[in-house]
Design a protein around this motif. Structure first.
Motif, mmCIF file in Angstrom:
data_model
loop_
_atom_site.group_PDB
_atom_site.id
_atom_site.type_symbol
_atom_site.label_atom_id
_atom_site.label_comp_id
_atom_site.label_asym_id
_atom_site.label_seq_id
_atom_site.Cartn_x
_atom_site.Cartn_y
_atom_site.Cartn_z
ATOM 1 N N VAL A 168 0.868 -1.180 0.000
ATOM 2 C CA VAL A 168 0.000 0.000 0.000
ATOM 3 C C VAL A 168 0.899 1.222 0.000
ATOM 4 O O VAL A 168 1.876 1.292 0.759
ATOM 5 C CB VAL A 168 -0.924 0.015 1.240
ATOM 6 C CG1 VAL A 168 -1.794 1.261 1.263
ATOM 7 C CG2 VAL A 168 -1.793 -1.230 1.271
ATOM 8 N N GLU A 169 0.579 2.171 -0.861
ATOM 9 C CA GLU A 169 1.360 3.402 -0.903
ATOM 10 C C GLU A 169 0.467 4.594 -0.615
ATOM 11 O O GLU A 169 -0.638 4.700 -1.145
ATOM 12 C CB GLU A 169 2.028 3.563 -2.272
ATOM 13 C CG GLU A 169 3.195 2.605 -2.463
ATOM 14 C CD GLU A 169 3.998 2.897 -3.732
ATOM 15 O OE1 GLU A 169 3.610 3.822 -4.480
ATOM 16 O OE2 GLU A 169 4.987 2.199 -3.968
ATOM 17 N N VAL A 170 0.947 5.466 0.268
ATOM 18 C CA VAL A 170 0.236 6.718 0.563
ATOM 19 C C VAL A 170 1.078 7.860 0.000
ATOM 20 O O VAL A 170 2.214 8.059 0.428
ATOM 21 C CB VAL A 170 0.036 6.900 2.083
ATOM 22 C CG1 VAL A 170 -0.686 8.206 2.384
ATOM 23 C CG2 VAL A 170 -0.745 5.720 2.663
ATOM 24 N N ARG A 171 0.520 8.556 -0.953
ATOM 25 C CA ARG A 171 1.218 9.643 -1.674
ATOM 26 C C ARG A 171 2.598 9.176 -2.144
ATOM 27 O O ARG A 171 3.609 9.855 -1.954
ATOM 28 C CB ARG A 171 1.336 10.884 -0.804
ATOM 29 C CG ARG A 171 0.007 11.574 -0.576
ATOM 30 C CD ARG A 171 0.138 12.844 0.214
ATOM 31 N NE ARG A 171 -1.095 13.127 0.898
ATOM 32 C CZ ARG A 171 -1.381 12.740 2.147
ATOM 33 N NH1 ARG A 171 -0.500 12.081 2.854
ATOM 34 N NH2 ARG A 171 -2.541 13.033 2.681
ATOM 35 N N GLY A 172 2.650 7.974 -2.681
ATOM 36 C CA GLY A 172 3.889 7.459 -3.266
ATOM 37 C C GLY A 172 4.834 6.784 -2.283
ATOM 38 O O GLY A 172 5.816 6.168 -2.689
ATOM 39 N N GLU A 173 4.524 6.874 -0.983
ATOM 40 C CA GLU A 173 5.395 6.249 0.025
ATOM 41 C C GLU A 173 4.791 4.947 0.521
ATOM 42 O O GLU A 173 3.600 4.917 0.894
ATOM 43 C CB GLU A 173 5.592 7.182 1.206
ATOM 44 C CG GLU A 173 6.845 8.032 1.085
ATOM 45 C CD GLU A 173 7.162 8.769 2.380
ATOM 46 O OE1 GLU A 173 7.192 8.136 3.441
ATOM 47 O OE2 GLU A 173 7.359 9.980 2.287
ATOM 48 N N ALA A 174 5.613 3.875 0.519
ATOM 49 C CA ALA A 174 5.098 2.568 0.936
ATOM 50 C C ALA A 174 4.786 2.555 2.434
ATOM 51 O O ALA A 174 5.559 3.074 3.235
ATOM 52 C CB ALA A 174 6.124 1.502 0.610
ATOM 53 N N VAL A 175 3.625 1.953 2.783
ATOM 54 C CA VAL A 175 3.237 1.814 4.192
ATOM 55 C C VAL A 175 4.000 0.623 4.770
ATOM 56 O O VAL A 175 3.961 -0.467 4.201
ATOM 57 C CB VAL A 175 1.708 1.581 4.307
ATOM 58 C CG1 VAL A 175 1.301 1.277 5.735
ATOM 59 C CG2 VAL A 175 0.956 2.789 3.787
ATOM 60 N N PRO A 176 4.718 0.789 5.889
ATOM 61 C CA PRO A 176 5.456 -0.340 6.461
ATOM 62 C C PRO A 176 4.510 -1.461 6.906
ATOM 63 O O PRO A 176 3.426 -1.181 7.400
ATOM 64 C CB PRO A 176 6.168 0.260 7.677
ATOM 65 C CG PRO A 176 6.013 1.718 7.586
ATOM 66 C CD PRO A 176 4.835 1.996 6.724
#
Lengths: 151, 150
Positions: free
Chosen positions: A83-91
């Motif tokens: 899952v990515e939030v604004r291009g950043e992967a959720v740990p």
């Protein structure tokens, strides 16, 4: 016959009540069928909210939810799904996608070291918290009155 | 007369059935979702490494300790002492926690148990009925009988 029926139903009620209550170890909440909400503040300052899966003396496992939309996307395929939030992967590990009234929700499982956690608060499910007082207010007096009338 | 008695029995049957249905359908159904109560609090049973068995409402995990509220029955060996601006509960001269509320028969006490000392922590879920329900049932049983005699 109809006079005995209320008493018989009271027995059923008692069995139902006893069957509903359960004691589930916090180390296996998911397997035990208990829903516990958790809000966690990490020592790094990050704040997480979700469903507690297990709590042991060295680890806290929780599912966080992310409503899929413009900013929140599913990327990758098969086992590399994330899952990515604004291009950043959720740990964490991607668990799956649930459909709710408000849209599709991606669930990510995350393990936290107990030392990482600055503070974690625990919550009952909203339905259970609101149903409890209602049932305890009506069931006791209800059973008492019915028994008084039936005997 | 017989018709009235029949109607009354049918009413009782309906009441009982409604209660059973409420509990069976609403209570036992697992509420899987993402909606949780606004205020923290989880009914738990905790067994410590020292063998102590505690019951209470788990509020949080803070600085490596489980923080929960428990009820301590008032007695000669239980006292409240003020120290450094806070009220502490002593049992047999030993501090067990801080006072949340002093009631007629017990003291709601906030206790901390380090996570590594908590051997078994169990959540009591869907426990909708308890001693309060039983006491209310007994009270209303006698009330009902008194009303019927009148």
């Amino acid at each position: 016959m109809i006079h005995r029926a209320p008493l018989l139903l009271l027995v059923v009620l008692a069995v139902c009540c006893a069957g509903c209550a359960r004691s589930v170890p916090m180390a296996a909440l998911d397997a035990g069928g208990a829903d516990v909400g958790v809000a966690v503040r990490l020592r790094s300052g990050e704040v997480l909210r979700g469903r507690l899966i297990s709590l042991t003396d060295d680890e806290l496992l929780l599912d966080t939810h992310h409503r899929l939309g413009v900013d929140v996307r599913l990327e990758g395929s098969a086992e590399a799904r994330r899952v990515e939030v604004r291009g950043e992967a959720v740990p964490g590990d991607f668990v799956g996608v649930e459909s709710g009234d408000t849209g599709r929700i991606a669930v990510v499982r995350r393990a936290l070291d107990a030392d990482e956690v600055a503070r974690a608060s625990f919550y009952r499910p909203a339905g259970e918290a609101s149903l409890g007082p209602i049932l305890s207010t009506f069931i006791g007096p209800g059973i008492g009155l019915l028994l008084a009338l039936a005997i | 007369m017989a018709q009235m008695s029949g109607t009354r029995a049918a009413m009782r049957l309906l009441l009982c059935f409604s209660l059973c249905a409420t509990v069976a359908l609403a209570g036992c159904a697992r509420t899987v979702g993402w909606e949780f109560a606004d205020d923290p609090g989880l009914p738990v049973d905790i067994r410590t490494s020292g063998g102590e068995e505690l019951s209470g409402t788990l509020l949080e995990l803070s600085s490596g300790s489980l923080v929960f509220d428990t009820e301590i029955e008032r007695g000669e060996n239980v006292e409240v002492r003020r120290r450094g601006g806070a009220d502490y509960v002593y049992v047999d001269g030993v501090i067990v926690g801080t006072v949340v509320e002093i009631r007629d028969f017990d003291i709601v006490t906030r206790r901390r148990v380090p996570l590594e000392e908590a051997r078994d922590v169990s959540v009591r879920s869907r426990g909708y009925v308890g001693w309060g329900t039983a006491i209310a049932a007994v009270a209303f049983f006698f009330l009902g009988q008194a009303l019927e005699e009148q």
